[in-house]
Design a protein around this motif. Structure first.
Motif, short mmCIF file in Angstrom:
data_model
loop_
_atom_site.label_atom_id
_atom_site.label_comp_id
_atom_site.label_asym_id
_atom_site.label_seq_id
_atom_site.Cartn_x
_atom_site.Cartn_y
_atom_site.Cartn_z
N PHE A 46 -14.96 -10.99 7.47
CA PHE A 46 -15.78 -11.46 6.37
C PHE A 46 -15.01 -12.36 5.40
CE2 PHE A 46 -17.53 -10.99 2.09
CZ PHE A 46 -18.75 -11.62 2.32
N PHE A 50 -15.89 -16.08 4.43
CA PHE A 50 -16.18 -16.49 3.05
C PHE A 50 -15.35 -17.70 2.64
CE2 PHE A 50 -15.90 -15.86 -1.67
CZ PHE A 50 -17.23 -16.13 -1.93
N VAL A 62 -19.41 -24.25 -5.51
CA VAL A 62 -18.55 -23.08 -5.34
C VAL A 62 -18.69 -22.12 -6.53
CG1 VAL A 62 -16.12 -22.40 -5.33
CG2 VAL A 62 -16.92 -24.17 -3.80
N LEU A 63 -18.95 -22.71 -7.71
CA LEU A 63 -19.05 -21.87 -8.89
C LEU A 63 -20.51 -21.59 -9.27
CD1 LEU A 63 -16.13 -23.26 -11.11
CD2 LEU A 63 -16.08 -21.55 -9.30
N ILE A 65 -23.79 -19.32 -9.54
CA ILE A 65 -24.17 -17.91 -9.59
C ILE A 65 -25.68 -17.87 -9.43
CG2 ILE A 65 -24.32 -15.87 -11.08
CD1 ILE A 65 -21.49 -16.22 -10.56
N ILE A 67 -23.86 -16.09 -6.09
CA ILE A 67 -23.06 -16.65 -5.02
C ILE A 67 -23.89 -16.71 -3.75
CG2 ILE A 67 -21.03 -16.21 -3.58
CD1 ILE A 67 -20.10 -14.48 -6.09
N PHE A 69 -24.00 -16.71 0.18
CA PHE A 69 -23.14 -16.32 1.29
C PHE A 69 -23.48 -17.07 2.57
CE2 PHE A 69 -22.65 -12.80 -1.64
CZ PHE A 69 -21.27 -12.62 -1.62
N TRP A 270 -11.06 -24.12 -5.99
CA TRP A 270 -11.28 -23.26 -4.83
C TRP A 270 -11.79 -24.01 -3.61
CZ3 TRP A 270 -8.79 -19.01 -4.51
CH2 TRP A 270 -8.48 -18.29 -5.67
N GLY B 270 -11.61 -7.57 -19.38
CA GLY B 270 -10.80 -8.44 -18.54
C GLY B 270 -10.15 -9.56 -19.31
N SER B 273 -6.88 -11.16 -18.09
CA SER B 273 -6.79 -12.05 -16.93
C SER B 273 -7.40 -13.41 -17.23
CB SER B 273 -7.48 -11.43 -15.71
OG SER B 273 -8.86 -11.30 -15.96
N TRP C 139 -7.70 -13.61 -0.63
CA TRP C 139 -8.07 -12.35 -1.30
C TRP C 139 -8.18 -12.53 -2.80
CZ3 TRP C 139 -10.46 -8.39 0.60
CH2 TRP C 139 -10.40 -8.15 1.98
N ARG C 140 -7.37 -13.42 -3.35
CA ARG C 140 -7.52 -13.69 -4.77
C ARG C 140 -8.92 -14.24 -5.04
NH1 ARG C 140 -3.28 -17.28 -8.31
NH2 ARG C 140 -4.73 -17.90 -9.94
N TRP C 141 -9.38 -15.06 -4.12
CA TRP C 141 -10.72 -15.63 -4.24
C TRP C 141 -11.78 -14.54 -4.03
CZ3 TRP C 141 -13.99 -18.52 -6.30
CH2 TRP C 141 -15.06 -19.14 -5.67
N MET C 142 -11.55 -13.64 -3.07
CA MET C 142 -12.49 -12.55 -2.84
C MET C 142 -12.64 -11.69 -4.10
SD MET C 142 -13.64 -12.49 0.35
CE MET C 142 -14.15 -10.80 0.64
N GLU C 146 -15.40 -13.78 -11.55
CA GLU C 146 -16.75 -14.29 -11.77
C GLU C 146 -17.45 -14.70 -10.47
OE1 GLU C 146 -18.79 -14.90 -14.53
OE2 GLU C 146 -17.42 -13.45 -15.43
N TYR C 147 -16.71 -15.46 -9.65
CA TYR C 147 -17.34 -16.11 -8.50
C TYR C 147 -16.88 -15.53 -7.17
CZ TYR C 147 -17.80 -19.32 -12.39
OH TYR C 147 -18.06 -19.85 -13.62
N GLY C 148 -16.08 -14.47 -7.24
CA GLY C 148 -15.55 -13.89 -6.02
C GLY C 148 -16.60 -13.15 -5.22
N ALA C 149 -16.38 -13.05 -3.90
CA ALA C 149 -17.36 -12.46 -3.01
C ALA C 149 -17.58 -10.98 -3.32
CB ALA C 149 -16.91 -12.63 -1.57
N GLY C 152 -19.62 -10.60 -6.26
CA GLY C 152 -20.93 -11.11 -5.88
C GLY C 152 -21.72 -10.07 -5.11
N LEU C 153 -21.07 -9.46 -4.11
CA LEU C 153 -21.75 -8.45 -3.30
C LEU C 153 -22.16 -7.25 -4.15
CD1 LEU C 153 -19.63 -8.37 -0.01
CD2 LEU C 153 -21.98 -9.19 -0.29
N GLN C 156 -24.87 -8.56 -6.89
CA GLN C 156 -26.12 -9.09 -6.34
C GLN C 156 -26.88 -8.04 -5.56
OE1 GLN C 156 -25.28 -12.88 -4.38
NE2 GLN C 156 -24.23 -13.58 -6.21
N LYS C 163 -19.59 -7.39 -13.74
CA LYS C 163 -18.51 -7.70 -12.80
C LYS C 163 -17.19 -7.06 -13.22
CE LYS C 163 -20.85 -11.68 -11.15
NZ LYS C 163 -21.05 -13.10 -11.06
N ALA C 165 -13.16 -7.34 -13.62
CA ALA C 165 -12.04 -8.28 -13.68
C ALA C 165 -10.84 -7.61 -13.02
CB ALA C 165 -11.75 -8.66 -15.12
#
Lengths: 306, 449, 308
Positions: A46, A50, A62-63, A65, A67, A69, A270, B270, B273, C139-142, C146-149, C152-153, C156, C163, C165
């Motif tokens: 996965f 992604f 990419v940004l 919302i 997201i 898939f 990204w 957060g 970060s 993985w940083r992206w995952m 805010e926008y990571g999978a 998101g999962l 959503q 979310k 952080a």
């Protein structure tokens, strides 16, 4: 995390720790095995999926919302742009040159030396072999300080080459440090598996040691050589720490560095990073898909004593 | 988009397309040093002895290309990019830009120069890197004319002048700035932005909604920036004139402010970060009522969907116990002592920091000019609302900074203590005292105390 | 003529071992032995980061890194050393043990006589072959806030209302690192254990089945003895590779927030390169080297086998 744990939980259950072995159980067991493997493969692929769809999204999307898939409006523009806006052709070229030269050196030396280690009980055989095993355990990162100093002002050859900092040669030399012992070790173990009777037969047929090695043994060793070459290539292609310490411009920087450069401050680009990452990952994915058996055999030879 | 950052690409195309001298550029980064064989070759020995002796006598010919290390991606630096294009067109000297992430750049340069390497001719970075570089003899004095330097305010001139020599030409201003979501303020019935730290807390309670946190600042890899900004507002500084770290007392004011913010639930989850990008994204997404971030965020927000001059509010940073000071993160251009193209590099540093370039930078990117007269230009006054210009000018005059030695490690000692203190995981007094005594020991170690 | 050729042949044959082993040994001396000696040499010097002055300090670099002292009085271990060592133990311990359990499970499944086994094997290996930098950034992206999978999962699908952080909390950041590490290195365990499983003679399983042994007893009595060498190798290599791994940490957290994910490898890099203190960096390198060899020695003693 939770997926992993539940996979594990189901795994233990699926192994049917208290089951009696009746026929329907065997069928059920297989179904469960397929299910678990399928789930595992889905989960580990996965993230790759992604980052792949991130790389083919328009960079603005990419940004978005929520997201998405699924790839809506797939585009190759991120891939085109990284070659247009950054010297990705140079990074790729550097990666190719460094990885293939390292591979060539390590496979050549590793093959001949591995063969001698396997066949001849010369003085110091055991001690040298042990030192090669030991060398494999040296953590490369421990040596960043000496490698940095050495490459800045190489002993013996320094008068000819000047500083090797920020050159591909520095990376090639450094990468042989962790690939060469590995190559010798895999090839030694591989030759151990090639029957010695073949050597004897060659000798009886009037071949010299060299002829016997080149004509009879080497052809038998092709799978071992392929495995060594693929692993050495992958290790060199993927290396990051030394490239970070020893290079500073695109005359030597490789793809892993190029990808890390997309993290500018914390405005991470990204979409383009994903595209760059996919390019850096390509050889790995291709090798994995098409030469999986060599990777497995190389690792096994390298890790486990025959 | 593509035209935006064509520079990195250009050098390659140029190298491939031109025969003769620049053909070498086809081999990548070699172009800089190779191209100089015929031009600045003799300077190399000058620079590499580490004395940083002055060159640029005018007798040697000008190099036709230089290598410039930019902090971050030019994509986020369109003003610099535009000025580089102008420089190339006017002088015929091509500029190869190497984009290095901001938080790697100082390490990269340190590595390069420890090695006496001529790879880089000039770089762009903040003033507070200068002490380390100058102490190691890695920078070339710029020898800018008095008339050029007199464009800048005195506080800035002082920051870039060490031992009577100018080592950096200030390029554009960056400092902490207070921005707010005027629409959200109005909805919550807050008419004026907070003027003091106390008001940040009192008005913050009113601004707090389920989706929107009242106040945030940049942290993550900019934690020390923000800490210094608040420290200066509290009337403190990191070091006194004899290199002794002396920030615990004023630092406690800062920490108490953080504690009040946290205990009243006025900070977003957060926060630790959220760097410049993260805090900016969150603000633009409407999840922050107000933020102390760095100047480009103003221009970013103005361009964003759903934002405009009527929604974006700007104010001087709320006053701490002492003042409304901000942290001076002005970026400038310096030239390497090991460069083999010093004459061209110095010309570049000079060109990039003229009033005309300063104006261009501000027009394109919204990076505040560091030359006060630019604010009076009609084009600038047309482009930006007068209140924003007024705040920028105020900040230019009130921005504070210090340049101190062993900066990466000093910042690291601070960072490792203030983050847990911010999050409430560590007693603030204890954290600051530990940081201070670590820094003290470091300075004793390297012979400064 | 032919005798000359003959004697050349014989000379070359006599030189076979020196000619095949010699160059490699010289190469290894140059790229491994020399740098390692130089590491020890560098570790007893101290370089002032602000003016580059170098002085011989004996073992002081080690002493300063490991122990806390005030005016010559010993105050125990240095706080940085303790906390960074603890992070390293947590990081390595959790990633290795979880990936081992997972890898063993998958290897046992793949050892079954299933159709499409080769396909599965290919699919599970790939993560290990990708550049670690790319995996870390992936993985940083995952885990992006805010926008990571993952966020998101979770949001959503309605599982979470707000979310997370991940990288602003030390524990969560460490968890993210460990997950990435497990993802990257589990395939290695699978490959090694799968090869080991192939050494288990099929008849023994059959015999055990006839004896009516349960699964646990079959694993303990039949599989484990044959698998032991592979387990040892997998664990050893996995642990020593994890202690040295900088790539994932550096691209995912750079040791943050604060210092909560700083491990030995990132400490070493930061000291040598960021702080410009090569002497102390080299001293840390020596410590890392020593710890690596100690771990290998301990593991092989515990399992009662000689290395190779």
């Amino acid at each position: 995390m939770s997926t992993n744990q539940s996979t594990l939980g189901q795994l233990i259950a699926a192994l049917g720790l208290d089951t009696d072995n009746e026929w329907p159980h065997v069928v059920r067991e297989r179904l469960v095995a397929y299910g678990l493997l399928g789930l595992y493969v889905f989960v580990i692929w996965f993230p790759i999926y992604f980052i792949f769809i991130t790389s083919i999204k328009p960079s603005g999307a990419v940004l978005d919302i929520p997201i998405s898939f699924l790839p809506t409006q797939p585009t190759v523009s991120n891939y085109v742009e990284i070659f247009q806006n950054r010297p990705f052709e140079l990074y790729t070229l550097n990666s190719l040159i460094v990885a293939s030269t390292t591979t060539l050196i390590c496979v050549t030396l590793g093959t001949v030396t591995g063969y001698s280690f396997s066949r001849y009980d010369f003085v110091g055989n055991k001690a040298l072999l042990l030192s090669i095993v030991g060398a494999r355990m040296i953590p490369p990162i421990a040596l960043i300080v000496p490698f940095f100093t050495i490459m800045s002002n190489p002993p013996l050859i320094g008068g000819l080459t000047g500083s090797l900092y920020d050159t591909r040669i520095a990376l090639i030399l450094t990468y042989t440090f962790f690939n060469l012992p590995f190559a010798v070790w895999i090839m030694k173990n591989y030759f151990d598996g090639v029957p010695e009777s073949l050597d004897e037969q060659a000798r009886i047929d009037g071949c010299s040691r060299w002829e016997g090695f080149v004509k009879i043994i080497l052809p038998m060793a092709k799978p071992g050589i392929a495995a060594t070459a693929i692993l050495a290539f992958i290790f060199s292609w993927n290396e990051f720490v030394f490239a970070l310490v020893l290079t500073s411009s695109e005359q030597a920087q490789t793809l892993p560095i190029a990808v890390s450069l997309f993290v500018a401050d914390d405005f991470v680009d990204w979409a383009h990073l994903a595209a760059g990452g996919m390019i850096a990952a390509l050889p790995g994915i291709l090798f994995g898909l098409f030469f999986q058996q060599y990777i497995v055999s190389g690792l096994t030879q390298g890790a486990v004593k025959e | 988009m593509q035209g935006d950052h064509s520079h990195t690409r250009r050098r390659f195309i140029k190298g491939a397309g031109t025969i003769g001298t620049i053909a070498l550029a086809g081999c990548g980064g070699n172009a800089g040093s190779d191209g100089s064989d015929g031009s600045g070759g003799t300077e190399g020995s000058d620079g590499s002895d580490g004395s940083g002796g002055s060159t640029g006598t005018g007798s040697e010919s000008m190099a036709d290309s230089i290598v410039f290390y930019n902090a971050g991606s030019l994509k986020y630096d369109p003003g610099t990019e535009e000025n580089i294009t102008r420089f190339e067109e006017e002088t015929g000297i091509s500029v190869e830009v190497n984009e290095v992430p901001w938080n790697n750049l100082k390490t990269s340069l340190t590595t390069i120069w420890r090695n006496k390497d001529a790879t880089v001719d000039a770089f762009n970075g903040p003033t507070w890197w200068l002490a380390d570089f100058v102490a190691s003899d890695w920078l070339e004095p710029l020898e800018l004319s008095d008339s050029h330097m007199s464009n800048f305010p005195e506080n800035l001139r002082n920051l870039v002048t060490l031992d009577g020599k100018t080592y950096m030409a200030p390029e554009f201003g960056k400092w902490g700035t207070y921005l707010y979501d005027a629409a959200h303020f109005e909805e919550q019935g807050v008419s004026e932005p907070p003027q003091t730290w106390d008001e940040v807390v009192s008005k913050g309670k009113q601004l707090n909604t389920e989706d929107t946190s009242p106040f945030a600042f940049t942290w993550s890899n900019k934690d020390v920036f923000t800490f210094k900004q608040f420290l200066y507002q509290a009337g403190g500084q990191l070091f006194n004139d004899s290199n002794e770290p002396t920030f615990v007392d004023a630092g406690m004011d800062v920490m108490n402010f953080f504690t009040r913010l946290r205990e009243n639930d006025l900070l977003p989850n957060g926060i630790s970060s959220m760097g410049e990008g993260g805090a900016g994204d969150t603000f633009i997404a409407g999840q922050l009522a107000s933020v102390e971030s760095w100047t480009p965020l103003g221009a970013r927000a103005l361009d964003a969907d759903g934002w405009g001059a009527d929604r974006l509010g700007s104010a001087k940073p709320p006053e701490g116990p002492d003042s409304r000071a901000t942290f001076q993160d002005t970026n400038g251009i310096s030239v390497s002592a090991f460069s083999e193209n010093k004459r061209a590099a110095k010309k570049f540093a000079q060109y990039m920091t003229t009033p005309a370039s300063s104006k261009t930078n501000m027009k394109v990117e919204g990076n505040p000019a560091v030359i006060p007269s630019v604010y009076d230009e009609p084009e600038i006054q047309d482009q930006y609302p007068s209140w924003l210009l007024e705040d920028m000018k105020f900040n230019l005059e009130h921005a504070k900074s210090e340049t101190y030695l062993a900066q990466p490690q000093v910042d690291d000692y601070l960072s490792e203590q203030i983050t847990p203190a911010l999050l409430g995981d560590k007693d603030p007094q204890d954290a600051l005292e530990t940081a201070q005594s670590n820094i003290e020991r470091l300075y004793q170690d390297i012979g400064l105390l | 003529m032919s005798t000359e050729k003959q004697s050349l042949r014989r000379t070359l044959d006599r030189l076979f071992v020196p000619l095949t082993v010699g160059p490699t040994m010289l190469w290894i001396a140059a790229v491994i032995v020399y740098p390692t000696l130089k590491l020890f040499w560098s570790s007893v010097f101290w370089t002032n980061p602000i003016n580059g002055q170098r002085e011989f300090v004996g073992l002081r670099n080690f002493q300063r890194l490991i122990f806390a002292e005030e005016g010559g009085a010993f105050l125990g271990l240095a706080p940085d050393f303790v906390s960074i060592t603890w992070h390293t133990i947590v990081y390595v311990g959790l990633s290795v043990s979880i990936s081992f359990a997972l890898g063993l499970g998958i290897a046992l499944l793949l050892d079954k006589d299933l159709k499409g086994r080769g396909w599965f094997r290919t699919a599970v290996i790939v993560p290990w072959i990708l550049p670690y930098v790319m995996s870390g950034l992936m993985w940083r992206w995952m885990f992006q806030s805010e926008y990571g999978a993952i966020n998101g999962l979770l949001t959503q699908s309605g599982l979470l209302s707000s979310k997370i952080a991940f990288f602003s909390d030390g524990t969560l950041a460490m968890m993210a690192l460990i997950i990435a590490d497990i993802w990257v290195f589990t395939p290695f365990i699978i490959i090694i254990l799968l090869a080991g499983l192939q050494n288990v003679p099929e008849q023994l399983y059959d015999a055990a089945e006839v004896d009516g042994a349960g699964r646990i007893s079959r694993f303990v009595n039949v599989t484990y003895p044959f698998l032991k060498p592979s387990i040892l190798v997998a664990l050893t290599i996995r642990i020593i590779f994890d202690i040295r791994a900088l790539d994932l940490v550096w691209v995912m957290t750079q040791g943050g927030p604060g210092k909560s994910t700083e491990v030995w490898a990132s400490w070493l890099y930061r000291t040598a390169q960021v702080f410009n203190r090569p002497g102390e960096g080299a001293a840390l390198g020596v410590v890392l080297l020593a710890v690596t060899f100690m771990i290998v020695a301990v593991l092989y003693n515990v399992f009662g086998d000689s290395p190779y």
